[in-house]
Write a protein that holds these residues in place. Sequence first.
Motif: not given
Length: 431
Positions: A172-175, A207-213, A357-362, A364-372
């Motif tokens: 989704f982020v790549g798209a 995905a929503a955070l990445a899209a907003a970024c 790439a910046l959107a993907l990083l944002v 990832y930093l969120f995703y690690g809060l609730i996933e391994y």
Amino acid sequence: MSRAGILSNRTRRRGPWPVREIVLALWLNGFFAVMIATGGRGIELLFFNLLAGAGLVAWLVRREPARFRVGVMTSWGTLLLFGSVVVSYALNIDRFPAYFIVANMVSMLLAVGTAYLLATRAELDYRALLAFHAGFAMLLLPIPLATGQMVWGRLTGELHPNFIGMIAMVAFVGALGIRNWPLKIAVIGGTAAVMVAGSSRASIVGAALAAACYAACQAAGPVPLAERDRRTRRVALVLLASVLVVTVLWAAHITVIVSLLDSLLKVNDPYRGLSSGASGRTELWAAALELWKENPFFGVGFKGHPPLMPNHMSAHSGYLAMLAETGIVGLAGYLVICGAALVGALRWRRDPARQTALALLVSYLFYGLIEYRSVGFGNPYSILFLWIAFDGMRLPISPMGAGKTAAPSAIHAPADIRQSLWTAKGNKVLQ
């Protein structure tokens, strides 16, 4: 204009095919292909895909000189994390078989090595890389979904819905960076449908955070004044329409919005809602903290916390997992890497080739809060995080003398601006 002139203009506008990015995108999808082929049971084979990828990266940059050096904060964070991993295994060597320790150590070196080579010797077009990755992922995503069944309101097959949702989120982020609008809409819609069908809530929010970024980066991008005015008007119209729709729904019945959010995020679901501790996450987080107390400085061993957790489950938090596995020292190293990556990548917000790439990083930093997800080697998401982290704070090596670097303003500007800045100084490194 002559036909030759038209073709010349088309070629100039489109540019050559990004072969390196296409090859890397194919390799990154190899992790997903292995999981599909083995039904999630051939995790050991992911090591060989990582090994092949490390060799591939080394071959791709074999003729490229080292033009950059990794930033100081990224280097120290990596050394601190790697040192904590070594000590964590030394203190808990009786808990793990030798092959487990060797495989994880070698995997970490291979993943970090690829990130180092690409950061110091390559100039990746992340927009193209992530766009092609999204296209290839869309070809693979229907395969594991074809045999899935609805379980607890989510489409579940041999692979865990959260894993498939994560793959869909990266696509989704790549798209977002795809330039062909019909194709962009198709991939965004397809990946969003996969995340919703699997009820992968972390992926949906990520995905929503990445899209907003990405939208914020587009709004701040270097565009002509007339185009900026048109873009501002479009954004204003979209925001106005959104406010009107929300207002109408709110006035008609507030439960419409609540039910829509609940259907997406399962907030009130008896099995996966807040009343269940967010699918039992709160209990796992508490267990991870208790596990960390056994060895607060160096943890219980890198990648070794799940067997010590209730029902042999992960902590469902990359940060808490890192704390439990490598202690305060390891978590500090990881946070330094994350912080340096974010500071560096924020300078890409005006670079069209790196905004995704910046959107993907944002995300990832969120995703690690609730996933391994933290430092990983067997999925494209974690590999891309390392690449972006090492790339974010790199500094060009000056040919005028060792230890000298270019001004930061010239490092993270868009590619065309970077080239003009370096050319103005008589430096041909980035040409």
